[in-house]
Design a protein around this motif. Structure first.
Motif, short mmCIF file in Angstrom:
data_model
loop_
_atom_site.label_atom_id
_atom_site.label_comp_id
_atom_site.label_asym_id
_atom_site.label_seq_id
_atom_site.Cartn_x
_atom_site.Cartn_y
_atom_site.Cartn_z
N GLY A 263 36.31 32.28 43.36
CA GLY A 263 36.82 33.35 42.50
C GLY A 263 35.74 34.05 41.73
N VAL A 264 34.75 33.30 41.25
CA VAL A 264 33.64 33.89 40.50
C VAL A 264 32.83 34.82 41.39
N LEU A 265 32.64 34.45 42.66
CA LEU A 265 31.88 35.31 43.57
C LEU A 265 32.63 36.60 43.86
N PHE A 266 33.94 36.54 43.99
CA PHE A 266 34.71 37.78 44.16
C PHE A 266 34.55 38.66 42.92
N ALA A 267 34.59 38.04 41.73
CA ALA A 267 34.39 38.81 40.50
C ALA A 267 32.98 39.39 40.45
N ALA A 268 32.00 38.64 40.95
CA ALA A 268 30.61 39.11 40.93
C ALA A 268 30.45 40.36 41.79
N GLY B 50 32.73 42.57 42.21
CA GLY B 50 33.53 43.67 41.68
C GLY B 50 34.99 43.68 42.02
N HIS B 51 35.53 42.59 42.59
CA HIS B 51 36.96 42.59 42.89
C HIS B 51 37.53 41.20 42.56
N PRO B 52 37.85 40.92 41.29
CA PRO B 52 38.42 39.62 40.93
C PRO B 52 39.77 39.42 41.62
N LEU B 53 40.01 38.22 42.10
CA LEU B 53 41.29 37.87 42.71
C LEU B 53 42.21 37.28 41.64
N GLY B 54 43.50 37.56 41.74
CA GLY B 54 44.46 36.91 40.87
C GLY B 54 44.53 35.42 41.17
N LEU B 55 45.07 34.64 40.23
CA LEU B 55 45.11 33.19 40.41
C LEU B 55 45.93 32.80 41.64
N GLY B 56 47.09 33.45 41.84
CA GLY B 56 47.92 33.13 43.00
C GLY B 56 47.22 33.40 44.32
N VAL C 116 41.38 40.25 52.37
CA VAL C 116 41.60 41.68 52.58
C VAL C 116 43.09 41.99 52.49
N ALA C 117 43.94 41.07 53.02
CA ALA C 117 45.38 41.27 52.94
C ALA C 117 45.87 41.28 51.50
N PHE C 118 45.14 40.60 50.61
CA PHE C 118 45.49 40.59 49.20
C PHE C 118 44.85 41.77 48.43
N GLY C 119 44.23 42.69 49.17
CA GLY C 119 43.73 43.90 48.54
C GLY C 119 42.24 43.98 48.31
N ALA C 120 41.48 42.97 48.71
CA ALA C 120 40.04 43.03 48.52
C ALA C 120 39.41 43.95 49.56
N PRO C 121 38.41 44.78 49.17
CA PRO C 121 37.68 45.58 50.16
C PRO C 121 36.99 44.67 51.17
N HIS C 122 36.92 45.13 52.42
CA HIS C 122 36.36 44.28 53.47
C HIS C 122 34.93 43.85 53.17
N SER C 123 34.09 44.77 52.72
CA SER C 123 32.70 44.42 52.42
C SER C 123 32.61 43.38 51.32
N THR C 124 33.45 43.52 50.29
CA THR C 124 33.46 42.54 49.20
C THR C 124 33.93 41.18 49.70
N ALA C 125 34.98 41.18 50.54
CA ALA C 125 35.49 39.92 51.07
C ALA C 125 34.43 39.20 51.90
N VAL C 126 33.71 39.94 52.73
CA VAL C 126 32.68 39.33 53.57
C VAL C 126 31.58 38.73 52.72
N LEU C 127 31.07 39.50 51.74
CA LEU C 127 29.98 39.00 50.91
C LEU C 127 30.41 37.79 50.07
#
Length: 356
Positions: free
Chosen positions: A256-261, A263-269, A303-314
């Motif tokens: 979760g911290v890496l997704f926030a890093a 630029g796209h924080p994931l919700g807890l669920g 990505v299905a939860f709304g994260a950009p593909h590039s962000t999800a990959v990184l």
């Protein structure tokens, strides 16, 4: 006079056909190569094309992710110590044993069995009795996986509003619920109907070449005793459950911290859901530590939860670097340290022997 063992008195059984060693090694290796080539390599290529995002990353967040991942490893060894109880070696010894076993699991195709055997052998060298080592490992692995199922179920429950009408989502939730109910029934049978569990274990042992009936009974009875001890000691049970939950949640928090890093924080669920899916897939004995499979599922899932593909990959690749690859060099250092400790103890033992 030596009394013949029951094993010798049993009628001769036909030997079961064994899978050739070249097939057991060759098939997982070919599968691993295919997974790496068609799944892992494209993910890294996609990550390389998105490296311009690294210029905008906040350095404290990746550092926090590393700290969370290391804390997860430390907590797991604390869990091992709690389950071993009075038989537990020093914590630093346990940490090195767990790291060594984890590295084996991450390197060898289908390495779970080899990892378990390595851990069992090292615990024995550290002074843990075989029955206690096997029982603690079984309870730890089973209990940890049940807690992982609870974490995944919590993620599903928190995301029902978003994906409640998705058939795959409902099927996953139903499967996890069924597994949790099955685990609860297994604990009930083990503690309340131990003799029946022993008979079932001996029946299975008669059909497995490498397991003896006496050994299976010893493990089941020791496990039942240990589980009852946990259930009747609320304080110890709370410690064990807290450590098992913390082990998974610290690992999930690193993701979760890496997704926030990036630029796209994931919700807890969504975080607990995708993390639960990836961690459950990592348990399958297909590739070492789910290499390629976890990455190939987590990226489209986020990505299905709304994260950009590039962000999800990184974020996923960065997390796997910490969660999968980082323990490998750490395990090598841990194994070398254990080896040097053992050599040092042997030298001191020889040096203290009386001279004749």
């Amino acid at each position: 006079m030596r009394i013949p063992s029951l094993r010798r008195a049993e009628p001769h059984r036909e030997s079961k056909p064994r899978i050739p060693s070249w097939l057991r090694i060759g098939v997982p290796t070919v599968l691993l190569v295919l997974v790496v080539w068609f799944i892992v390599v494209p993910q890294f290529v996609a990550a390389a094309s998105a490296l311009d995002s690294l210029a905008r990353i906040s350095l404290p967040l990746p550092v926090t992710a590393v700290a969370l991942e290391l804390a997860s490893l430390l907590v797991y060894s604390a869990l091992t110590s709690s389950l071993l109880g009075a038989e537990s070696p020093r914590y630093f010894t346990l940490l090195r044993i767990d790291l060594t076993a984890l590295g084996v699991n991450h390197v060898l195709p289908g390495g779970s069995a080899t990892s378990a055997a390595t851990r069992f052998r090292l615990l024995g060298k550290a002074g843990v009795r075989p029955a206690d080592a096997l029982t603690a490992a079984t309870i730890e692995t089973t209990g940890s996986n049940i807690v992982l199922g609870v974490v995944f179920a919590a993620g599903i429950a928190l995301s029902l509003k978003e994906f409640g009408e998705n058939d795959y989502y409902v099927a996953a939730a139903s499967t996890v619920l069924a597994l949790l109910v099955g685990a609860a029934l297994a604990v009930w049978a083990l503690t309340r109907h131990t003799d029946r569990s022993v008979r079932a274990a001996r029946w299975i042992a008669r059909r497995v070449p490498i397991v003896t009936e006496a050994g299976a009974e010893s493990v089941v009875r020791t496990m039942a005793r240990r589980v009852r001890e946990l259930l009747t000691d609320p304080r110890r049970m709370a410690v064990v459950l807290s450590l098992a939950v913390a082990n998974w949640l610290l690992d999930a928090a690193a993701l979760g911290v890496l997704f926030a890093a990036f630029g796209h924080p994931l919700g807890l669920g969504p975080l607990l859901t995708v993390y639960g899916v990836g961690s459950i897939l990592a348990l399958l004995p297909i590739t070492p530590g789910g290499l390629g499979i976890v990455e190939g599922v987590l990226v489209p899932a986020t990505v299905a939860f709304g994260a950009p593909h590039s962000t999800a990959v990184l974020a996923v690749i960065g997390w796997r670097l910490l969660q999968y690859w980082l323990p490998i060099p750490l395990s090598l250092l841990a194994y070398l340290s254990l080896t040097l400790d053992g050599a040092g103890r042997r030298r001191r033992s020889r040096g203290s022997a009386p001279l004749l």
